[in-house]
Design a protein around this motif. Structure first.
Motif, mmCIF file in Angstrom:
data_model
loop_
_atom_site.group_PDB
_atom_site.id
_atom_site.type_symbol
_atom_site.label_atom_id
_atom_site.label_comp_id
_atom_site.label_asym_id
_atom_site.label_seq_id
_atom_site.Cartn_x
_atom_site.Cartn_y
_atom_site.Cartn_z
ATOM 1 N N VAL A 171 -24.484 -4.232 13.702
ATOM 2 C CA VAL A 171 -23.490 -3.169 13.606
ATOM 3 C C VAL A 171 -22.239 -3.653 12.883
ATOM 4 C CG1 VAL A 171 -22.496 -3.674 15.888
ATOM 5 C CG2 VAL A 171 -22.344 -1.361 14.968
ATOM 6 N N PHE A 172 -21.632 -2.766 12.124
ATOM 7 C CA PHE A 172 -20.337 -3.006 11.495
ATOM 8 C C PHE A 172 -19.262 -2.493 12.441
ATOM 9 C CE2 PHE A 172 -21.988 -2.522 6.843
ATOM 10 C CZ PHE A 172 -22.622 -3.745 6.929
ATOM 11 N N SER A 173 -18.110 -3.186 12.470
ATOM 12 C CA SER A 173 -17.052 -2.792 13.398
ATOM 13 C C SER A 173 -15.674 -3.073 12.818
ATOM 14 C CB SER A 173 -17.196 -3.584 14.704
ATOM 15 O OG SER A 173 -16.168 -3.276 15.616
ATOM 16 N N SER A 174 -14.727 -2.209 13.153
ATOM 17 C CA SER A 174 -13.315 -2.534 12.949
ATOM 18 C C SER A 174 -12.928 -3.492 14.073
ATOM 19 C CB SER A 174 -12.475 -1.258 13.019
ATOM 20 O OG SER A 174 -12.594 -0.662 14.303
ATOM 21 N N LEU A 175 -11.787 -4.144 13.961
ATOM 22 C CA LEU A 175 -11.359 -5.073 15.002
ATOM 23 C C LEU A 175 -11.219 -4.364 16.346
ATOM 24 C CD1 LEU A 175 -10.499 -7.941 15.764
ATOM 25 C CD2 LEU A 175 -8.160 -7.293 15.179
ATOM 26 N N ASP A 176 -10.861 -3.074 16.327
ATOM 27 C CA ASP A 176 -10.695 -2.334 17.572
ATOM 28 C C ASP A 176 -11.964 -1.626 18.040
ATOM 29 O OD1 ASP A 176 -10.218 -0.732 15.314
ATOM 30 O OD2 ASP A 176 -8.773 0.540 16.318
ATOM 31 N N LEU B 197 -33.481 -5.037 26.423
ATOM 32 C CA LEU B 197 -34.386 -5.128 25.277
ATOM 33 C C LEU B 197 -33.739 -5.679 24.009
ATOM 34 C CD1 LEU B 197 -36.310 -1.771 25.800
ATOM 35 C CD2 LEU B 197 -37.158 -4.096 26.211
ATOM 36 N N VAL B 198 -32.415 -5.849 24.012
ATOM 37 C CA VAL B 198 -31.721 -6.374 22.833
ATOM 38 C C VAL B 198 -31.564 -7.884 23.002
ATOM 39 C CG1 VAL B 198 -29.564 -6.352 21.507
ATOM 40 C CG2 VAL B 198 -30.523 -4.213 22.391
ATOM 41 N N ASP B 199 -32.148 -8.635 22.071
ATOM 42 C CA ASP B 199 -32.087 -10.094 22.127
ATOM 43 C C ASP B 199 -30.850 -10.645 21.432
ATOM 44 O OD1 ASP B 199 -34.825 -10.577 23.269
ATOM 45 O OD2 ASP B 199 -35.345 -9.435 21.469
ATOM 46 N N ARG B 200 -30.349 -9.876 20.470
ATOM 47 C CA ARG B 200 -29.240 -10.370 19.652
ATOM 48 C C ARG B 200 -28.358 -9.193 19.251
ATOM 49 N NH1 ARG B 200 -29.801 -15.042 15.753
ATOM 50 N NH2 ARG B 200 -28.035 -14.869 14.349
ATOM 51 N N VAL B 201 -27.050 -9.326 19.477
ATOM 52 C CA VAL B 201 -26.073 -8.355 18.996
ATOM 53 C C VAL B 201 -25.355 -9.041 17.839
ATOM 54 C CG1 VAL B 201 -24.024 -6.996 19.529
ATOM 55 C CG2 VAL B 201 -25.775 -7.343 21.281
ATOM 56 N N GLN B 202 -25.505 -8.479 16.649
ATOM 57 C CA GLN B 202 -24.879 -9.042 15.456
ATOM 58 C C GLN B 202 -23.786 -8.083 14.998
ATOM 59 O OE1 GLN B 202 -27.659 -10.266 12.468
ATOM 60 N NE2 GLN B 202 -26.144 -10.033 10.850
ATOM 61 N N VAL B 203 -22.532 -8.483 15.213
ATOM 62 C CA VAL B 203 -21.391 -7.635 14.899
ATOM 63 C C VAL B 203 -20.678 -8.209 13.678
ATOM 64 C CG1 VAL B 203 -19.238 -6.636 15.763
ATOM 65 C CG2 VAL B 203 -21.097 -7.133 17.358
ATOM 66 N N THR B 204 -20.547 -7.396 12.641
ATOM 67 C CA THR B 204 -19.766 -7.776 11.472
ATOM 68 C C THR B 204 -18.419 -7.087 11.610
ATOM 69 O OG1 THR B 204 -21.782 -7.938 10.151
ATOM 70 C CG2 THR B 204 -19.689 -7.825 8.952
ATOM 71 N N VAL B 205 -17.367 -7.887 11.833
ATOM 72 C CA VAL B 205 -16.041 -7.368 12.115
ATOM 73 C C VAL B 205 -15.207 -7.396 10.832
ATOM 74 C CG1 VAL B 205 -13.952 -7.602 13.518
ATOM 75 C CG2 VAL B 205 -16.181 -8.243 14.478
ATOM 76 N N PHE B 206 -14.791 -6.208 10.430
ATOM 77 C CA PHE B 206 -13.964 -6.070 9.238
ATOM 78 C C PHE B 206 -12.491 -6.147 9.640
ATOM 79 C CE2 PHE B 206 -18.024 -4.571 7.984
ATOM 80 C CZ PHE B 206 -18.122 -4.887 6.632
ATOM 81 N N PRO B 207 -11.639 -6.717 8.779
ATOM 82 C CA PRO B 207 -10.241 -6.953 9.134
ATOM 83 C C PRO B 207 -9.387 -5.691 9.031
ATOM 84 C CG PRO B 207 -10.648 -7.723 6.910
ATOM 85 C CD PRO B 207 -11.976 -7.260 7.453
ATOM 86 N N VAL B 208 -9.664 -4.750 9.919
ATOM 87 C CA VAL B 208 -8.905 -3.501 9.977
ATOM 88 C C VAL B 208 -8.782 -3.063 11.430
ATOM 89 C CG1 VAL B 208 -9.643 -2.703 7.686
ATOM 90 C CG2 VAL B 208 -10.950 -2.017 9.700
ATOM 91 N N ILE B 209 -7.751 -2.299 11.708
ATOM 92 C CA ILE B 209 -7.606 -1.605 12.992
ATOM 93 C C ILE B 209 -7.523 -0.130 12.640
ATOM 94 C CG2 ILE B 209 -6.075 -1.170 14.959
ATOM 95 C CD1 ILE B 209 -5.295 -4.157 14.781
ATOM 96 N N THR B 210 -8.379 0.666 13.265
ATOM 97 C CA THR B 210 -8.458 2.095 12.941
ATOM 98 C C THR B 210 -8.077 2.931 14.154
ATOM 99 O OG1 THR B 210 -10.826 2.064 13.452
ATOM 100 C CG2 THR B 210 -10.211 1.758 11.154
ATOM 101 N N GLY B 211 -6.960 2.567 14.759
ATOM 102 C CA GLY B 211 -6.517 3.226 15.983
ATOM 103 C C GLY B 211 -6.394 4.735 15.880
ATOM 104 N N ARG B 212 -5.892 5.256 14.766
ATOM 105 C CA ARG B 212 -5.729 6.711 14.607
ATOM 106 C C ARG B 212 -6.983 7.372 14.048
ATOM 107 N NH1 ARG B 212 -2.799 8.439 10.825
ATOM 108 N NH2 ARG B 212 -2.440 6.482 9.764
#
Length: 192
Positions: A9-14, A139-154
């Motif tokens: 999964v792709f993610s913002s820092l928040d 059932l999930v063996d691995r959580v792979q999080v790609t964290v992008f350098p942004v905060i999208t609070g609004r």
């Protein structure tokens, strides 16, 4: 033998999987290292697993995109070329995906069976609600999080772990891409 299942999964820092407003794909932060790494991740034999919502989103984005848009980055084309299972109780075939199988029923049952039967690893990119349920079922063996350098609070959309159970995470791999994008891979264990 049971194969592995990776929730990618792709993610913002928040903790959001996407954003509205004027953000572009990858929050506009992608670089050559990220794109090359994503292409390498999808170079090996594996089966994609999608829930109905993510499958429809990918199919719509690809249908509306042009050849030079970031929606058609080489890693996305490679992902689309992999065999896929779409889990849905509402979709009807045929699916607009080259090698996709539609599986009716509960994702926990479908993925448990796939883990037993598949000769290749399983990977899901997105499919947040489905993957939260799969994590809760162990059932999930691995959580792979790609964290992008942004905060999208609004403008953040798709809170990745909203409504999830509590988990302990063991870091099994980490890397920095393009100087400020973090890829973190964890082994999740349901917190007692």
């Amino acid at each position: 033998m049971t194969t592995t299942y990776t929730f990618d999964v792709f993610s913002s820092l928040d903790g959001f999987g996407a954003a509205g407003g004027d953000w572009t794909g990858y929050w506009g932060k992608q670089g050559p290292e990220l794109l090359a790494h994503r292409l390498d991740l999808y170079a090996t034999d594996q089966r994609m697993v999608f829930g109905a919502t993510t499958y429809k989103l990918f199919a719509q984005m690809l249908a509306a995109s042009t050849e030079d848009s970031d929606v058609r980055d080489p890693w996305v084309a490679r992902m689309r070329g992999l065999p896929a299972t779409v889990v849905s109780s509402t979709l009807e075939g045929p699916l607009d995906w080259p090698d996709a199988t539609l599986e009716k029923g509960d994702a926990v049952d479908v993925v448990a069976r796939l883990k037993e039967e598949s000769a290749v690893p399983l990977r899901s990119h997105g499919s947040l609600a489905m993957n939260r349920a799969l994590m809760a079922a162990g059932l999930v063996d691995r959580v792979q999080v790609t964290v992008f350098p942004v905060i999208t609070g609004r403008t953040g959309l798709g809170p990745i772990f909203a409504g999830a159970e509590d988990f302990d995470l063991e870091l099994i791999e980490s890397r920095t891409l393009d100087g400020d994008i973090q890829e973190l891979s964890y082994r999740p264990t349901l917190h007692p």
